[in-house]
Design an enzyme around this catalytic site. Sequence first.
Site, PDB file in Angstrom:
ATOM      1  NE  ARG A 158      56.704  20.868  28.728  1.00 44.45           N
ATOM      2  CZ  ARG A 158      57.743  20.114  29.072  1.00 44.45           C
ATOM      3  NH1 ARG A 158      58.866  20.701  29.476  1.00 44.45           N
ATOM      4  NH2 ARG A 158      57.682  18.794  29.019  1.00 44.45           N
TER       5      ARG A 158
ATOM      6  CE  LYS B 175      54.182  20.176  31.378  1.00 38.89           C
ATOM      7  NZ  LYS B 175      53.191  19.250  30.777  1.00 38.89           N
TER       8      LYS B 175
ATOM      9  CG  HIS C  32      52.628  23.158  23.104  1.00 35.01           C
ATOM     10  ND1 HIS C  32      53.522  23.415  24.126  1.00 35.01           N
ATOM     11  CD2 HIS C  32      52.498  21.805  23.048  1.00 35.01           C
ATOM     12  CE1 HIS C  32      53.899  22.275  24.677  1.00 35.01           C
ATOM     13  NE2 HIS C  32      53.300  21.279  24.036  1.00 35.01           N
TER      14      HIS C  32
ATOM     15  NE  ARG D  31      57.191  20.456  24.500  1.00 42.34           N
ATOM     16  CZ  ARG D  31      58.273  20.044  25.167  1.00 42.34           C
ATOM     17  NH1 ARG D  31      59.394  20.731  25.080  1.00 42.34           N
ATOM     18  NH2 ARG D  31      58.249  18.949  25.914  1.00 42.34           N
TER      19      ARG D  31
ATOM     20  CG  HIS E 227      58.743  14.167  26.396  1.00 41.65           C
ATOM     21  ND1 HIS E 227      58.516  13.842  25.074  1.00 41.65           N
ATOM     22  CD2 HIS E 227      58.020  15.293  26.628  1.00 41.65           C
ATOM     23  CE1 HIS E 227      57.692  14.738  24.533  1.00 41.65           C
ATOM     24  NE2 HIS E 227      57.382  15.621  25.458  1.00 41.65           N
TER      25      HIS E 227
ATOM     26  CE1 TYR F 188      55.399  16.092  18.971  1.00 41.20           C
ATOM     27  CE2 TYR F 188      56.628  15.036  20.721  1.00 41.20           C
ATOM     28  CZ  TYR F 188      55.807  16.052  20.280  1.00 41.20           C
ATOM     29  OH  TYR F 188      55.389  17.017  21.154  1.00 41.20           O
TER      30      TYR F 188
END
Length: 292
Positions: free
Chosen positions: A147, A171, A240, A243, A266, A275
């Site tokens: 990110r 995150k 982004h 990514r 994730h 994806y």
Amino acid sequence: MTIAELLNQFYSDLILVKRDSEQTALTYKISAEEFLNWLASEHTKLRDVSAQTLMYYLVKRQTDGCSELTIAKDISGIRALGDYLVRKGFWEENSALLLDKPKASRKLPKVLSVEQVDSLLDSIDKTSPSGIRDDALFELIYSCGLRISEACDLKLANVHMDERLILVHGKGDKERLVPFGERAYEKIMTYLTQVRPLFTGERNVPELFVNYKGEAISRKGVWKRFQTLEQKSGVTAKVHTLRHSFATHLLSGGADLRSVQELLGHSDLSTTTIYTHVTDDQLEKAHEKYFK
């Protein structure tokens, strides 16, 4: 206790106890505030809330024109609030767990081909110090699936050149190890030896990527540099998108979903599965192109 006091305590609990990101905590707080204000308008006490009460509220939100995505966010926020209320003894059980989230349609992320990524990176002017830095920066973002915030916050101490690994702070305060290849190694090495010392001088700057003033590069700075690459290469994308392309190219190359989940950071595998739909879509388009 007022609604404002409860919301502030709930928000602090999400950040400090549940270790959610600020963005997630804020989203949950907003959903909880909507719900608590509705309870007040209906003269319903918090301790009297049941699954039926929650259903009435969601029907009200739907009739107000809220989208499926908003309803799904509301349910997540109320579930988080319910968990907090149970732990604090306000509720005996979390009735929000009985709610089913609507399956909101998800827009497939834009993905670049390998050739388009190469075109973007090849458009960088590598004769200038800033260009050499950008070459290392965008190569690392793409080849590690970072990110923008992760690239900007990446510490020099967390770049392990010999092992070809970086420790990424993602995150929700989560950390992950991500490997990088020989091409990224060479570009980072060139930046570290030829450019970074020019920018930082004798100052001790912890971040890997810095601007010409020797300060940690900002997200806005990265966006502006990327816009220049768009114009020069003719490839329309966002930072982004690199990514998204990283994840899709891995899956297309045979990587398993769980490994890609770990590399992206994730917390939920379902986030990564989008994806697989991208690669399926690409296969369908390729089939249509050659086998009409």
